[in-house]
Design a protein around this motif. Structure first.
Motif, PDB file in Angstrom:
ATOM      1  N   ALA A   1       0.857  -1.156  -0.090  1.00 45.09           N
ATOM      2  CA  ALA A   1       0.077  -0.079   0.061  1.00 45.09           C
ATOM      3  C   ALA A   1       0.810   1.167   0.147  1.00 45.09           C
ATOM      4  N   ARG A   2       1.901   1.425   0.894  1.00 47.90           N
ATOM      5  CA  ARG A   2       2.734   2.533   0.801  1.00 47.90           C
ATOM      6  C   ARG A   2       3.563   2.699  -0.722  1.00 47.90           C
ATOM      7  N   LEU A   3       3.990   1.367  -1.293  1.00 49.59           N
ATOM      8  CA  LEU A   3       4.442   1.691  -2.655  1.00 49.59           C
ATOM      9  C   LEU A   3       3.541   2.051  -3.561  1.00 49.59           C
ATOM     10  N   ILE A   4       2.364   1.673  -3.535  1.00 55.35           N
ATOM     11  CA  ILE A   4       1.223   2.329  -4.382  1.00 55.35           C
ATOM     12  C   ILE A   4       1.087   3.725  -4.355  1.00 55.35           C
ATOM     13  N   ALA A   5       1.022   4.242  -2.730  1.00 54.52           N
ATOM     14  CA  ALA A   5       0.729   5.373  -2.650  1.00 54.52           C
ATOM     15  C   ALA A   5       1.792   6.380  -2.987  1.00 54.52           C
ATOM     16  N   ALA A   6       3.100   5.926  -2.917  1.00 53.16           N
ATOM     17  CA  ALA A   6       4.246   6.679  -3.408  1.00 53.16           C
ATOM     18  C   ALA A   6       4.234   6.661  -5.007  1.00 53.16           C
ATOM     19  N   MET A   7       3.938   5.670  -5.692  1.00 55.12           N
ATOM     20  CA  MET A   7       3.772   5.655  -7.175  1.00 55.12           C
ATOM     21  C   MET A   7       2.770   6.577  -7.679  1.00 55.12           C
ATOM     22  N   ARG A   8       1.599   6.665  -6.963  1.00 54.30           N
ATOM     23  CA  ARG A   8       0.768   7.512  -7.350  1.00 54.30           C
ATOM     24  C   ARG A   8       1.067   9.011  -7.163  1.00 54.30           C
ATOM     25  N   ASP A   9       1.694   9.386  -6.099  1.00 53.27           N
ATOM     26  CA  ASP A   9       2.053  10.832  -5.675  1.00 53.27           C
ATOM     27  C   ASP A   9       3.077  11.145  -6.572  1.00 53.27           C
ATOM     28  N   THR A  10       4.026  10.040  -6.960  1.00 53.88           N
ATOM     29  CA  THR A  10       5.210  10.360  -7.975  1.00 53.88           C
ATOM     30  C   THR A  10       4.529  10.917  -9.379  1.00 53.88           C
ATOM     31  N   MET A  11       3.533  10.074  -9.742  1.00 56.48           N
ATOM     32  CA  MET A  11       3.148  10.088 -11.156  1.00 56.48           C
ATOM     33  C   MET A  11       2.136  11.532 -11.106  1.00 56.48           C
ATOM     34  N   ARG A  12       1.732  11.792 -10.277  1.00 50.67           N
ATOM     35  CA  ARG A  12       0.780  13.128 -10.158  1.00 50.67           C
ATOM     36  C   ARG A  12       1.762  14.227 -10.066  1.00 50.67           C
ATOM     37  N   ALA A  13       2.880  14.014  -9.578  1.00 47.55           N
ATOM     38  CA  ALA A  13       4.048  15.402  -9.231  1.00 47.55           C
ATOM     39  C   ALA A  13       4.499  15.647 -10.469  1.00 47.55           C
ATOM     40  N   ALA A  14       4.587  14.528 -11.456  1.00 47.22           N
ATOM     41  CA  ALA A  14       5.676  14.737 -12.456  1.00 47.22           C
ATOM     42  C   ALA A  14       5.389  15.691 -13.472  1.00 47.22           C
ATOM     43  N   PRO A  15       3.919  16.013 -14.090  1.00 44.29           N
ATOM     44  CA  PRO A  15       2.901  14.906 -13.882  1.00 44.29           C
ATOM     45  C   PRO A  15       2.837  14.018 -15.102  1.00 44.29           C
ATOM     46  N   GLY A  16       2.259  12.921 -14.797  1.00 52.74           N
ATOM     47  CA  GLY A  16       1.894  12.026 -16.007  1.00 52.74           C
ATOM     48  C   GLY A  16       0.762  11.427 -15.690  1.00 52.74           C
ATOM     49  N   VAL A  17       0.250  10.291 -16.734  1.00 49.15           N
ATOM     50  CA  VAL A  17      -1.093   9.542 -16.568  1.00 49.15           C
ATOM     51  C   VAL A  17      -0.779   8.253 -16.320  1.00 49.15           C
ATOM     52  N   GLY A  18       0.435   7.908 -16.195  1.00 45.12           N
ATOM     53  CA  GLY A  18       0.745   6.464 -15.757  1.00 45.12           C
ATOM     54  C   GLY A  18       2.140   6.492 -15.240  1.00 45.12           C
ATOM     55  N   LEU A  19       2.300   5.353 -14.387  1.00 44.81           N
ATOM     56  CA  LEU A  19       3.740   5.032 -13.981  1.00 44.81           C
ATOM     57  C   LEU A  19       3.950   3.621 -13.683  1.00 44.81           C
ATOM     58  N   ALA A  20       4.906   2.958 -14.250  1.00 45.28           N
ATOM     59  CA  ALA A  20       5.234   1.495 -13.767  1.00 45.28           C
ATOM     60  C   ALA A  20       6.394   1.349 -12.728  1.00 45.28           C
TER      61      ALA A  20
ATOM     62  N   CYS B   1       7.072   9.947 -22.511  1.00 48.77           N
ATOM     63  CA  CYS B   1       7.514   9.001 -21.327  1.00 48.77           C
ATOM     64  C   CYS B   1       8.094   9.732 -20.261  1.00 48.77           C
ATOM     65  N   LEU B   2       7.742   9.565 -18.771  1.00 50.30           N
ATOM     66  CA  LEU B   2       8.386  10.075 -17.755  1.00 50.30           C
ATOM     67  C   LEU B   2       9.897   9.956 -17.718  1.00 50.30           C
ATOM     68  N   SER B   3      10.209   8.484 -18.322  1.00 49.04           N
ATOM     69  CA  SER B   3      11.502   8.246 -18.194  1.00 49.04           C
ATOM     70  C   SER B   3      12.273   8.500 -19.626  1.00 49.04           C
ATOM     71  N   VAL B   4      11.919   9.222 -20.417  1.00 46.59           N
ATOM     72  CA  VAL B   4      12.320   9.758 -21.604  1.00 46.59           C
ATOM     73  C   VAL B   4      12.483  11.062 -21.595  1.00 46.59           C
ATOM     74  N   SER B   5      12.635  12.055 -20.765  1.00 45.64           N
ATOM     75  CA  SER B   5      12.049  13.429 -20.418  1.00 45.64           C
ATOM     76  C   SER B   5      12.669  14.364 -21.731  1.00 45.64           C
ATOM     77  N   GLY B   6      11.889  14.937 -22.095  1.00 44.51           N
ATOM     78  CA  GLY B   6      11.988  16.314 -23.123  1.00 44.51           C
ATOM     79  C   GLY B   6      11.642  15.594 -24.452  1.00 44.51           C
ATOM     80  N   TRP B   7      11.218  14.627 -24.580  1.00 42.84           N
ATOM     81  CA  TRP B   7      10.977  14.036 -26.151  1.00 42.84           C
ATOM     82  C   TRP B   7       9.649  13.424 -26.288  1.00 42.84           C
ATOM     83  N   GLN B   8       8.896  13.597 -27.384  1.00 42.15           N
ATOM     84  CA  GLN B   8       7.751  12.649 -27.801  1.00 42.15           C
ATOM     85  C   GLN B   8       8.103  12.018 -29.199  1.00 42.15           C
TER      86      GLN B   8
END
Length: 212
Positions: free
Chosen positions: A46-65, A121-128
């Motif tokens: 539950a803590r991991l999922i909460a951290a992933m949620r917060d990280t996704m929202r802060a990025a911001p993004g629409v998904g995080l693996a 992608c949040l892991s490929v910053s700056g490009w699309q």
């Protein structure tokens, strides 16, 4: 000695706030993640999922693996507020997706239609780049409580599911992209912000799917 998943996650969660997002070039993004099979107890999960949620929202993004924060487990979170214009919403079939947790997700095509759009992608910053994806997919997974997920997902939500599930197989969107479409975020804003990538395809010389 290799660190255990429990120790890895525990150390990662020692710090408050959004977690660092792993960038392309880190081997964790190129390895097939391990299926979740109770390696973490309910509280740590539950803590991991909460951290992933917060990280996704802060990025911001629409998904995080999970591999994007350095955890090689088959877990992803997705959420899309879809705060876009009506024109973009219609062209991309983009509707709001509430927060969802996908554990051990897999997908398969639901029909023959494919669609191409710019994605980043949040892991490929700056490009699309433009990626052709299935317009609809059959998603199977578990949620955070272990309940089965078995449904057809369509439109932009299907793109998110494919992108995040690919992460769990060591696949980045760049592996599926039209390389001639690769554009900086600045170029997207200045040139290619149209609802569809047809103008970009004509100008940059790359094909789009012929099965919308």
């Amino acid at each position: 000695m290799a660190i255990s998943l429990v120790d890895l996650v525990t150390r990662l969660l020692d710090d408050d706030g959004p977690l660092p997002i792993v960038q392309d070039g880190d081997p964790v993004l190129r390895r097939r993640a391990v299926p979740f099979d109770g390696q973490l107890d309910d509280g740590l999960l539950a803590r991991l999922i909460a951290a992933m949620r917060d990280t996704m929202r802060a990025a911001p993004g629409v998904g995080l693996a999970a591999p994007q924060i350095g955890v090689p487990l088959r877990i992803a979170v997705i959420e899309d507020s879809a705060r876009v214009s009506d024109e973009v919403r219609s062209a991309r079939d983009r509707r709001a997706v509430p927060l969802r947790v996908l554990v051990n997700p897999t997908y398969s095509p639901a029909g023959d239609a494919t669609v191409g759009f710019f994605e980043g992608c949040l892991s490929v910053s700056g490009w699309q780049a433009v990626v052709a994806r299935h317009a609809a997919v059959h998603l199977t997974a578990l949620d955070e409580s272990g309940r089965a997920v078995d449904e057809v997902v369509e439109g932009w939500a299907a793109r998110i599911v494919q992108h995040e599930t690919d992460h769990l197989d060591g696949i980045l969107y760049l592996d599926r992209a039209e390389t001639r479409s690769l554009s900086s975020n600045a170029a997207i804003v200045d040139r290619w912000s149209q609802p569809t990538p047809h103008e970009a395809a004509a100008a940059l010389g790359f094909p789009l799917p012929d099965r919308p």
